[in-house]
Design a protein around this motif. Structure first.
Motif, PDB file in Angstrom:
ATOM      1  N   PHE A 167      11.806 -22.180  25.375  1.00 22.01           N
ATOM      2  CA  PHE A 167      11.550 -22.212  26.814  1.00 22.01           C
ATOM      3  C   PHE A 167      11.893 -20.856  27.414  1.00 22.01           C
ATOM      4  O   PHE A 167      12.807 -20.175  26.916  1.00 22.01           O
ATOM      5  N   SER A 186      10.206 -24.552  32.432  1.00 19.08           N
ATOM      6  CA  SER A 186      11.421 -23.815  32.081  1.00 19.08           C
ATOM      7  C   SER A 186      12.349 -24.593  31.163  1.00 19.08           C
ATOM      8  O   SER A 186      13.238 -24.009  30.536  1.00 19.08           O
ATOM      9  N   HIS A 187      12.183 -25.927  31.096  1.00 24.26           N
ATOM     10  CA  HIS A 187      13.051 -26.738  30.250  1.00 24.26           C
ATOM     11  C   HIS A 187      12.306 -28.022  29.895  1.00 24.26           C
ATOM     12  O   HIS A 187      11.193 -28.284  30.386  1.00 24.26           O
TER      13      HIS A 187
END
Length: 328
Positions: A167, A186-187
């Motif tokens: 990520f 992002s995650h």
């Protein structure tokens, strides 16, 4: 130098999306005119048709092809057979691909074999077949999302680890174009949300490393395996793609010296009369991104004419081989 063609004008049947061919988008009018002009200059009449206009029959001699009721011959006409992969067209893929295959089996010249039409814009197929490129392939995970659930998130993240994808990641439809439908996760929680959205639309998506906001996309246009022009595209604002349709900045530029040999190797191995290859550069690293077999360059009359001239030249060669017994 002015090209000399073997005969008077021939017809190129451009098989379009059923929806587009029956109700043309006014936005495409400048492109339509540019292509008509370029084709006319090299002795090609463009006729835009849909698969509904093509009727294939078998005869004792092999096959018959009629377009809008008129019988056509392999030495008088050819077909532009690039699969259209916009969301509205996905229910028509099978009709298109089997029509392309039938035309080829019937002994007609088609601009793109079925396998290469499948490859167009399909990010993972590009990654699995690097076509001799010395430029590293962009790590990619592809998954179909219909019926998406927690198990598929686990499968996806496991595949990402195997492919060394960390990520943040880019998530985008596997075969769309124009920079549409691109997200950055992002995650794992954000990835789960994006994949759930994709599942609602039953999309096939790819997950790739996010290369950052300074990434530059170099689209190399090829005529007969030789680089012709390069279009560089950069991100602007909050966009995740540098396409002009997403507000990106695009400009013509020279082909970087380090790309000449690997780009030419890919184009020559594919062997198409015209195609585009996208390379990305970020943090001093080059990446082989994707292949676009039918990229538009409506604003460049010289390149359009060279493109249609290459189609015409390939067709003339095909007809000569038919006459000598070397064709299908």
């Amino acid at each position: 130098m002015t090209a000399v063609y073997d005969s008077d004008a021939v017809t190129m049947f451009w098989i379009r999306s059923e929806r587009e061919s029956k109700s043309p988008n006014p936005y495409d009018a400048p492109i339509t005119k540019a292509y008509d002009d370029a084709a006319r200059a090299v002795g090609v009449r463009l006729a835009r048709v849909s698969v509904d206009d093509v009727v294939v029959g078998t005869t004792e001699g092999g096959a018959s092809i009629r377009v809008r009721g008129e019988l056509v011959a392999p030495d008088e006409a050819f077909f532009h057979t690039k699969l259209v992969t916009w969301p509205v067209d996905r229910h028509d893929y099978w009709r298109h691909l089997t029509t392309y295959a039938a035309l080829s089996a019937a002994g007609f010249f088609t601009t793109f074999p079925v396998g290469q039409s499948l490859m167009n814009n399909e990010k993972l197929l590009t990654m699995l077949r690097p076509y001799g490129s010395e430029v590293p392939r962009l790590p990619t995970v592809r998954l179909c999302t219909r019926g998406y659930g927690p198990d598929q998130l686990d499968w996806c993240t496991a595949a990402m680890r195997t492919s060394d994808i960390d990520f943040p990641v880019v998530v985008k439809p596997a075969s769309w174009g124009g920079g549409h439908g691109v997200f950055v996760a992002s995650h794992a929680g954000e990835l789960d949300s994006v994949l759930a959205w994709a599942g609602a639309a039953e999309l096939t998506v790819v997950v790739q490393p996010w290369l950052g906001r300074d990434v530059v996309d170099h689209r190399v246009y090829f005529i007969d395996g030789e680089p012709y022009r390069v279009l560089t595209r950069r991100l602007t604002g909050d966009a995740f793609a540098g396409n002009t349709s997403q507000g990106g900045v695009a400009e013509w530029s020279d082909l970087p010296e380090e790309l000449v040999a690997p780009a030419r190797a890919v184009a020559r191995e594919i062997g198409l009369p015209y195609l585009c290859i996208d390379f990305l550069r970020a943090d001093g690293q080059w990446w082989f991104s994707e292949i676009e077999i039918d990229g538009s360059a409506a604003g460049d009359p010289a390149m359009n004419q060279a493109r249609f001239g290459s189609y015409r030249s390939r067709f003339d060669t095909f007809v000569r081989e038919l006459g000598s017994g070397g064709g299908k």
